[in-house]
Design a protein around this motif. Sequence first.
Motif, short mmCIF file in Angstrom:
data_model
loop_
_atom_site.label_atom_id
_atom_site.label_comp_id
_atom_site.label_asym_id
_atom_site.label_seq_id
_atom_site.Cartn_x
_atom_site.Cartn_y
_atom_site.Cartn_z
N PHE A 32 32.44 -3.72 124.13
CA PHE A 32 31.31 -3.19 123.69
C PHE A 32 30.45 -2.84 125.15
N MET A 33 29.72 -1.79 125.14
CA MET A 33 29.02 -1.29 126.32
C MET A 33 27.89 -0.35 126.07
N SER A 34 27.04 -0.11 127.11
CA SER A 34 25.87 0.69 126.76
C SER A 34 25.65 1.65 127.83
N ALA A 35 25.05 2.86 127.75
CA ALA A 35 24.96 3.59 128.97
C ALA A 35 23.42 3.45 129.42
N ALA A 36 22.54 2.67 128.52
CA ALA A 36 21.16 2.36 128.83
C ALA A 36 20.98 1.09 128.58
N GLY A 37 20.11 0.48 129.59
CA GLY A 37 19.78 -1.06 129.47
C GLY A 37 18.99 -1.14 128.33
N GLY A 38 18.86 -2.41 127.73
CA GLY A 38 18.24 -2.67 126.79
C GLY A 38 18.54 -2.52 125.40
N THR A 39 19.52 -1.78 125.35
CA THR A 39 19.89 -1.49 123.60
C THR A 39 20.48 -2.54 122.75
N GLY A 40 20.64 -3.80 123.54
CA GLY A 40 21.29 -4.83 122.69
C GLY A 40 22.81 -5.15 122.42
N SER A 41 23.47 -4.28 123.52
CA SER A 41 24.90 -4.21 123.29
C SER A 41 25.62 -5.52 123.14
N SER A 42 25.16 -6.56 123.83
CA SER A 42 25.46 -8.08 123.99
C SER A 42 25.13 -8.68 122.53
N THR A 43 24.02 -8.15 122.10
CA THR A 43 23.69 -8.76 120.74
C THR A 43 24.82 -8.45 119.64
N LEU A 44 24.85 -6.99 119.68
CA LEU A 44 26.15 -6.44 118.58
C LEU A 44 27.38 -6.96 118.92
N ALA A 45 27.63 -7.24 120.40
CA ALA A 45 29.06 -7.72 120.53
C ALA A 45 29.03 -9.41 119.93
N ALA A 46 28.12 -10.15 120.15
CA ALA A 46 28.13 -11.50 119.65
C ALA A 46 28.18 -11.48 118.04
N ALA A 47 27.09 -10.36 117.51
CA ALA A 47 27.10 -10.55 115.98
C ALA A 47 28.46 -10.13 115.49
N SER A 48 29.02 -9.15 116.06
CA SER A 48 30.43 -8.67 115.52
C SER A 48 31.29 -9.85 115.66
N SER A 49 31.53 -10.75 116.73
CA SER A 49 32.18 -11.81 116.94
C SER A 49 32.08 -12.82 115.88
N MET A 50 30.91 -13.06 115.46
CA MET A 50 30.47 -14.14 114.47
C MET A 50 30.68 -13.35 112.99
N ARG A 51 30.79 -12.16 112.77
CA ARG A 51 31.01 -11.85 111.30
C ARG A 51 32.47 -11.81 111.10
N LEU A 52 33.22 -11.54 112.26
CA LEU A 52 34.98 -11.60 112.06
C LEU A 52 35.25 -12.91 111.95
N ALA A 53 34.58 -13.95 112.49
CA ALA A 53 34.88 -15.26 112.46
C ALA A 53 34.72 -15.73 111.04
#
Length: 356
Positions: free
Chosen positions: A133-154
């Motif tokens: 997960f990464m973003s070309a622009a700051g503040g878009t919430g790529s970390s939030t989506l990465a964490a959420a994806s981790s939770m959903r897969l778990a």
Amino acid sequence: MIKIKLMILDSDEIYLERFTSVLNTKYQDKIEVHCFSNVQYANLFLVDNKVDVFLCAENINFDKKVLMPNCGFAYFCDKKSINQVDGAKAIGKYQKIELIYSQILDLFSENSSYKVSEIEAKGLASDKFVYLFMSAAGGTGSSTLAAASSMRLAKKGEKILYINLELLGDCKEFFVSEGHGNLSDLIYAIKSNNANIALKIESLIKNTKVGVDFLECCSSPLDIRDIKDKDINILIDTLLKLTSYTKIIIDADFSLQDISLSLFNVASSIILVSDGEKIANDKTIKLLETFGIIEKQNKTPLLQKVKIAYNKFSSKNAQQIVFDDVKSIGGTPRFDGAVPMQIAEQIANMAFLDNI
């Protein structure tokens, strides 16, 4: 499989009996434990037996010189807040057995003469993937989506490991757990040619109530900047071969440095996050164009790995990106008045994440 030979010297025989019982119940296939309450008997045992890790109660006067050079040593202390005693590592006696076990592993990985090749590999599972997960622009919430994806897969029963390699990343925004050490310790071990990277990783991994395991972020951004491509390759290769994780989620900044180029290569899927606003979309398109150039230069397929996800998407102003055959997996609106962990937990319930 390696079985760590652990020796404990402590005058509290009741504690030793209880500790041994719990340790054998959970880790009988990984640790062989020998307990002594008498220094003389302990020394006699050491004459004819090789010990991998030695734990000594802090109130016992023991001569560490009798130990073999490759034996890990630590004091066994009543207070878990103590990190060192007389220049040696200290481990708290009264904490969760999982935390004590991880510190025993850490001692073994740093001192043992065993090599990674001698550790039994579990092999690369056919359904094992690395999501970047990464973003070309700051503040878009790529970390939030990465964490959420981790939770959903778990939640779906996958064995998940989350790693944040951002320069200013903070895992505590999404995951809370007890434990010691962080990614800085692992980077140091890799650069020091530590023979037991797999065990070092296992000793540093933290478990959460939501089913996601993670490696704590680096202590300093300078440690992230010090990572080279070969370090990333060693890390990912070890994770894929020597752990039971079926999915690895990596949250990283975009750059054209060695670390990003290595991550592009090892990733099974690259998820670029935008908020759909013009500035973020324009930067994302530039990034996609850069991927195309890298693809031609290195003759490595990148664009076919890329998917676009949207976070904080507003139906009034935001637009989806159209770029060749790059697919959009969907997205989520903005959540106001909630902390990052709460937002990630809500997004984890959204079906669009199944498309990563």
